[in-house]
Design a protein around this motif. Sequence first.
Motif, PDB file in Angstrom:
ATOM      1  N   LEU A  57      20.171  19.470 -44.174  1.00  0.00           N
ATOM      2  CA  LEU A  57      21.399  20.057 -44.706  1.00  0.00           C
ATOM      3  C   LEU A  57      21.190  21.511 -45.129  1.00  0.00           C
ATOM      4  O   LEU A  57      22.034  22.366 -44.874  1.00  0.00           O
ATOM      5  N   LEU A  58      20.074  21.794 -45.766  1.00  0.00           N
ATOM      6  CA  LEU A  58      19.802  23.161 -46.189  1.00  0.00           C
ATOM      7  C   LEU A  58      19.696  24.097 -44.988  1.00  0.00           C
ATOM      8  O   LEU A  58      20.271  25.183 -44.973  1.00  0.00           O
ATOM      9  N   GLN A  59      18.967  23.661 -43.967  1.00  0.00           N
ATOM     10  CA  GLN A  59      18.818  24.497 -42.773  1.00  0.00           C
ATOM     11  C   GLN A  59      20.139  24.619 -42.014  1.00  0.00           C
ATOM     12  O   GLN A  59      20.420  25.661 -41.407  1.00  0.00           O
ATOM     13  N   ALA A  60      20.955  23.561 -42.070  1.00  0.00           N
ATOM     14  CA  ALA A  60      22.268  23.610 -41.408  1.00  0.00           C
ATOM     15  C   ALA A  60      23.166  24.652 -42.054  1.00  0.00           C
ATOM     16  O   ALA A  60      23.913  25.365 -41.370  1.00  0.00           O
ATOM     17  N   ILE A  61      23.108  24.749 -43.384  1.00  0.00           N
ATOM     18  CA  ILE A  61      23.916  25.748 -44.088  1.00  0.00           C
ATOM     19  C   ILE A  61      23.461  27.155 -43.722  1.00  0.00           C
ATOM     20  O   ILE A  61      24.284  28.054 -43.480  1.00  0.00           O
ATOM     21  N   VAL A  62      22.157  27.364 -43.654  1.00  0.00           N
ATOM     22  CA  VAL A  62      21.636  28.676 -43.252  1.00  0.00           C
ATOM     23  C   VAL A  62      22.124  29.028 -41.854  1.00  0.00           C
ATOM     24  O   VAL A  62      22.576  30.157 -41.588  1.00  0.00           O
ATOM     25  N   MET A  63      22.066  28.071 -40.933  1.00  0.00           N
ATOM     26  CA  MET A  63      22.517  28.325 -39.567  1.00  0.00           C
ATOM     27  C   MET A  63      24.011  28.645 -39.539  1.00  0.00           C
ATOM     28  O   MET A  63      24.454  29.560 -38.832  1.00  0.00           O
ATOM     29  N   ALA A  64      24.784  27.895 -40.324  1.00  0.00           N
ATOM     30  CA  ALA A  64      26.233  28.122 -40.345  1.00  0.00           C
ATOM     31  C   ALA A  64      26.553  29.520 -40.879  1.00  0.00           C
ATOM     32  O   ALA A  64      27.439  30.209 -40.356  1.00  0.00           O
ATOM     33  N   TYR A  65      25.856  29.945 -41.927  1.00  0.00           N
ATOM     34  CA  TYR A  65      26.074  31.290 -42.461  1.00  0.00           C
ATOM     35  C   TYR A  65      25.698  32.343 -41.424  1.00  0.00           C
ATOM     36  O   TYR A  65      26.416  33.340 -41.235  1.00  0.00           O
ATOM     37  N   THR A  66      24.585  32.115 -40.745  1.00  0.00           N
ATOM     38  CA  THR A  66      24.125  33.074 -39.742  1.00  0.00           C
ATOM     39  C   THR A  66      25.130  33.192 -38.599  1.00  0.00           C
ATOM     40  O   THR A  66      25.396  34.290 -38.104  1.00  0.00           O
ATOM     41  N   GLN A  67      25.695  32.068 -38.194  1.00  0.00           N
ATOM     42  CA  GLN A  67      26.673  32.081 -37.107  1.00  0.00           C
ATOM     43  C   GLN A  67      27.956  32.806 -37.503  1.00  0.00           C
ATOM     44  O   GLN A  67      28.710  33.252 -36.639  1.00  0.00           O
ATOM     45  N   ASN A  69      27.851  35.529 -39.037  1.00  0.00           N
ATOM     46  CA  ASN A  69      27.394  36.914 -39.187  1.00  0.00           C
ATOM     47  C   ASN A  69      27.266  37.321 -40.647  1.00  0.00           C
ATOM     48  O   ASN A  69      27.502  38.477 -41.013  1.00  0.00           O
ATOM     49  N   THR A  70      26.918  36.354 -41.479  1.00  0.00           N
ATOM     50  CA  THR A  70      26.575  36.651 -42.864  1.00  0.00           C
ATOM     51  C   THR A  70      25.083  36.388 -43.047  1.00  0.00           C
ATOM     52  O   THR A  70      24.469  35.641 -42.280  1.00  0.00           O
ATOM     53  N   LYS A  71      24.507  36.977 -44.058  1.00  0.00           N
ATOM     54  CA  LYS A  71      23.055  36.943 -44.218  1.00  0.00           C
ATOM     55  C   LYS A  71      22.641  35.778 -45.101  1.00  0.00           C
ATOM     56  O   LYS A  71      23.137  35.623 -46.220  1.00  0.00           O
ATOM     57  N   ALA A  72      21.730  34.937 -44.583  1.00  0.00           N
ATOM     58  CA  ALA A  72      21.235  33.786 -45.332  1.00  0.00           C
ATOM     59  C   ALA A  72      19.719  33.776 -45.294  1.00  0.00           C
ATOM     60  O   ALA A  72      19.104  34.204 -44.317  1.00  0.00           O
ATOM     61  N   MET A  73      19.121  33.282 -46.365  1.00  0.00           N
ATOM     62  CA  MET A  73      17.662  33.206 -46.464  1.00  0.00           C
ATOM     63  C   MET A  73      17.246  31.774 -46.754  1.00  0.00           C
ATOM     64  O   MET A  73      17.778  31.142 -47.667  1.00  0.00           O
ATOM     65  N   TYR A  74      16.307  31.251 -45.957  1.00  0.00           N
ATOM     66  CA  TYR A  74      15.745  29.919 -46.198  1.00  0.00           C
ATOM     67  C   TYR A  74      14.278  30.060 -46.576  1.00  0.00           C
ATOM     68  O   TYR A  74      13.518  30.772 -45.915  1.00  0.00           O
ATOM     69  N   GLY A  75      13.882  29.359 -47.638  1.00  0.00           N
ATOM     70  CA  GLY A  75      12.487  29.328 -48.033  1.00  0.00           C
ATOM     71  C   GLY A  75      12.109  27.947 -48.515  1.00  0.00           C
ATOM     72  O   GLY A  75      12.946  27.228 -49.074  1.00  0.00           O
ATOM     73  N   CYS A  76      10.879  27.562 -48.253  1.00  0.00           N
ATOM     74  CA  CYS A  76      10.374  26.268 -48.730  1.00  0.00           C
ATOM     75  C   CYS A  76       9.308  26.527 -49.784  1.00  0.00           C
ATOM     76  O   CYS A  76       8.368  27.290 -49.548  1.00  0.00           O
ATOM     77  N   ALA A  77       9.474  25.903 -50.944  1.00  0.00           N
ATOM     78  CA  ALA A  77       8.546  26.151 -52.048  1.00  0.00           C
ATOM     79  C   ALA A  77       7.126  25.693 -51.721  1.00  0.00           C
ATOM     80  O   ALA A  77       6.170  26.153 -52.353  1.00  0.00           O
ATOM     81  N   LYS A  78       6.990  24.803 -50.744  1.00  0.00           N
ATOM     82  CA  LYS A  78       5.638  24.384 -50.340  1.00  0.00           C
ATOM     83  C   LYS A  78       4.861  25.566 -49.778  1.00  0.00           C
ATOM     84  O   LYS A  78       3.639  25.601 -49.845  1.00  0.00           O
TER      85      LYS A  78
END
Length: 225
Positions: A57-67, A69-78
Amino acid sequence: MQQMLLDINPLPLPTLENFLPGRNAELMHTLANILSGEEKERFIYLWGNPGCGKSHLLQAIVMAYTQKNTKAMYGCAKNYQRFCVDNAVDCFVIDDIDYLDAAGQAELFSLYNRLREEGHSLLLVSGSTAPVYLNMRQDLVTRLGWGLVYQVHELTEEEKIFAMQAHATDCGYMLSQEICLYLLRHGRRDLPSLMMTLDALDRYSLVHQRPITIPLLRELLQVDS
């Protein structure tokens, strides 16, 4: 020991459309409203057991924002290094925040406060448990509980069987409940892995001109009887 074939297709990119909601209908509705601009809350915390679909779900939201043409950042605390503090980012997504050390927690605390003051960017984070049970600094835990909090429920066994059989039907073959139960007992139980195994089983059956049976599945997975 289970050994997957090396030629299995890679998993499809995560989207909201290819996430089976199960008991997560309210959460999916909220995420859809965020993308459409109808949801005004900008802080969302997701939690649940491994394999429930949080990262999807988190990665899906990032992809949706990117599509869009808005800027999204994904990071994993691991794999935490430092959080992006670019003011142009519209969506900050941080997975598995349980793994943040003291420095990472301090940085997330500062990021939360800055975004709350600015009031426009989305902060979507995930953890393994509800905020109140996180073993983290209490001022950060308090803030994580201020926004929307959702438990991501894993699909039930019956829902996974239904999804596998529907996938098989779409691919043009029938899948018995016996095969589904065997996969649930002997393989990875998350839905993407199950679907990936089914695709490999379908190809293996076609290549060898043999029906899909438990012995064929054992052969594919190289699982001892």
